[in-house]
Design an enzyme around this catalytic site. Structure first.
Site, PDB file in Angstrom:
ATOM      1  N   ASP A   1      51.432  49.771  45.375  1.00 39.97           N
ATOM      2  CA  ASP A   1      50.152  50.393  44.996  1.00 39.97           C
ATOM      3  C   ASP A   1      49.198  50.400  46.189  1.00 39.97           C
ATOM      4  O   ASP A   1      48.006  50.111  46.050  1.00 39.97           O
ATOM      5  CB  ASP A   1      49.534  49.670  43.803  1.00 39.97           C
ATOM      6  CG  ASP A   1      48.461  50.515  43.093  1.00 39.97           C
ATOM      7  OD1 ASP A   1      48.473  51.759  43.269  1.00 39.97           O
ATOM      8  OD2 ASP A   1      47.626  49.946  42.372  1.00 39.97           O
TER       9      ASP A   1
ATOM     10  N   GLY B   1      38.191  47.337  37.867  1.00 40.80           N
ATOM     11  CA  GLY B   1      39.620  47.536  38.081  1.00 40.80           C
ATOM     12  C   GLY B   1      40.271  48.073  36.823  1.00 40.80           C
ATOM     13  O   GLY B   1      39.586  48.370  35.838  1.00 40.80           O
ATOM     14  N   GLY B   2      41.597  48.188  36.858  1.00 39.36           N
ATOM     15  CA  GLY B   2      42.324  48.716  35.705  1.00 39.36           C
ATOM     16  C   GLY B   2      42.158  47.862  34.453  1.00 39.36           C
ATOM     17  O   GLY B   2      42.118  48.365  33.346  1.00 39.36           O
TER      18      GLY B   2
ATOM     19  N   LEU C   1      31.019  43.755  41.563  1.00 42.00           N
ATOM     20  CA  LEU C   1      31.388  44.408  42.824  1.00 42.00           C
ATOM     21  C   LEU C   1      32.168  45.692  42.574  1.00 42.00           C
ATOM     22  O   LEU C   1      32.143  46.620  43.374  1.00 42.00           O
ATOM     23  CB  LEU C   1      32.257  43.467  43.677  1.00 42.00           C
ATOM     24  CG  LEU C   1      31.591  42.225  44.261  1.00 42.00           C
ATOM     25  CD1 LEU C   1      32.638  41.305  44.863  1.00 42.00           C
ATOM     26  CD2 LEU C   1      30.561  42.608  45.304  1.00 42.00           C
TER      27      LEU C   1
END
Length: 310
Positions: free
Chosen positions: A139, A22-23, A19
């Site tokens: 964040d 990320g980091g 999907l």
């Protein structure tokens, strides 16, 4: 949750089920027994201390907080060096992908955008005012605002969140995403709930203008922030209608447009004490959102209808 069950649910973490990235790893679509769809975030932590810490923070926080505008954590798994987080699946992805992806915000009418802003404000108000001790998200950004099939918005990614106790505010490592980080936190490391308010203001500008928080200036290869670009124009009523995202231009009551622009300007003030509390923002947005979308605006049949996609 059992690791084997998640392997099965994601077709062994197959590429077709990715999907997003990320980091610290990938997010996969999964289908559990009983036909329940989930999002599985796989953190390939290895020896990364930050990844392990973020995993722990996310599990601890989301295990004890519940709100309609905060993502639901369904479970987690630790398998050797790999850590997995399992969430409810949000069918319309992130606000970032809706606004800046291939559709360029075409599914997001004015009223839908205002509903998303209100949902995010409600989620933040819950963290700031109703959690004890309060939580600073740290964040907030459009990629961490997820949308379900009818565009209800939920805050996600709590790995950098800080529980707002005095002992937790010292020696905080600077974290966040450029373009959303409040100037006082960036320059002095000063973190408060007003840092989240600044990031909310940037998200509001994205919704209003359809622009990214940082845009590359050609040919200098420098970046200009949406705040720097928009501020001089947002404070001039004659210019505001011309800088609105073309997708929604001229589709709203001008009074409402000026009000949202004014809220955004207050949120991104360089001086934190000039920014409003999230509760005040919430009160100013509620009258602009139709009753059907969780606000108090009675616009009857002129309301945009939201239909699930897919």
């Amino acid at each position: 949750m059992e690791y084997k069950m998640l392997e099965l649910a994601t077709d062994n973490f197959g590429e077709d089920n990715i999907l997003g990235m990320g980091g610290f790893g990938c997010v996969y679509r999964g289908k559990l027994e009983g036909g329940v769809y989930v999002a599985v975030k796989r953190l390939a932590a290895g020896g990364n201390v930050d990844a392990v810490k973020e995993f722990q923070t996310e599990v601890e926080l989301l295990s004890r907080i519940q709100h309609p505008n905060v993502i639901t954590l369904l479970g987690y798994t630790i398998h050797a060096e790999t850590r997995l987080l399992i969430y409810e699946l949000m069918h319309n992805g992130s606000l970032e992908s809706q606004l800046h992806g291939p559709s360029r915000g075409s599914a997001l009418t004015w009223h839908v955008r205002m509903k998303i802003a209100l949902d995010v404000a409600r989620g933040l108000e819950y963290l700031h005012e109703h959690c004890h001790p309060p939580v600073i998200h740290r964040d907030l950004k459009s990629s961490n605002i997820l949308l379900d099939s009818i565009f209800n918005a939920k805050l996600s990614d709590f790995g950098l969140a800080i529980v707002d106790g005095p002992q937790n505010k010292k020696n905080i490592k600077l974290s966040g995403t450029l373009g959303y980080v409040a100037p006082e936190y960036l320059l002095d490391g000063k973190l408060t709930d007003k840092s989240d308010v600044y990031a909310f203001g940037v998200v509001l500008l994205e919704l209003l203008l359809g622009r990214r928080p940082l845009e590359k200036l050609e040919p200098a290869a420098q970046f200009q922030s949406i705040v720097t670009w928009a501020m001089p124009q947002l404070t001039d009523r004659t210019k505001v209608p011309n800088i609105v995202d073309p997708v929604i231009r001229n589709s709203m009551d001008p009074k409402h447009l000026y009000q949202v622009a004014a809220v955004a300007v207050l949120c991104v003030q360089p001086e934190p004490s000039y920014r409003p509390l999230i509760t005040d923002i919430l009160h100013s947005l509620v009258p602009l959102v139709p009753l059907e979308f969780g606000g108090t605006l009675g616009v009857g049949k002129t309301v945009d209808t939201i239909r699930p996609e897919g």
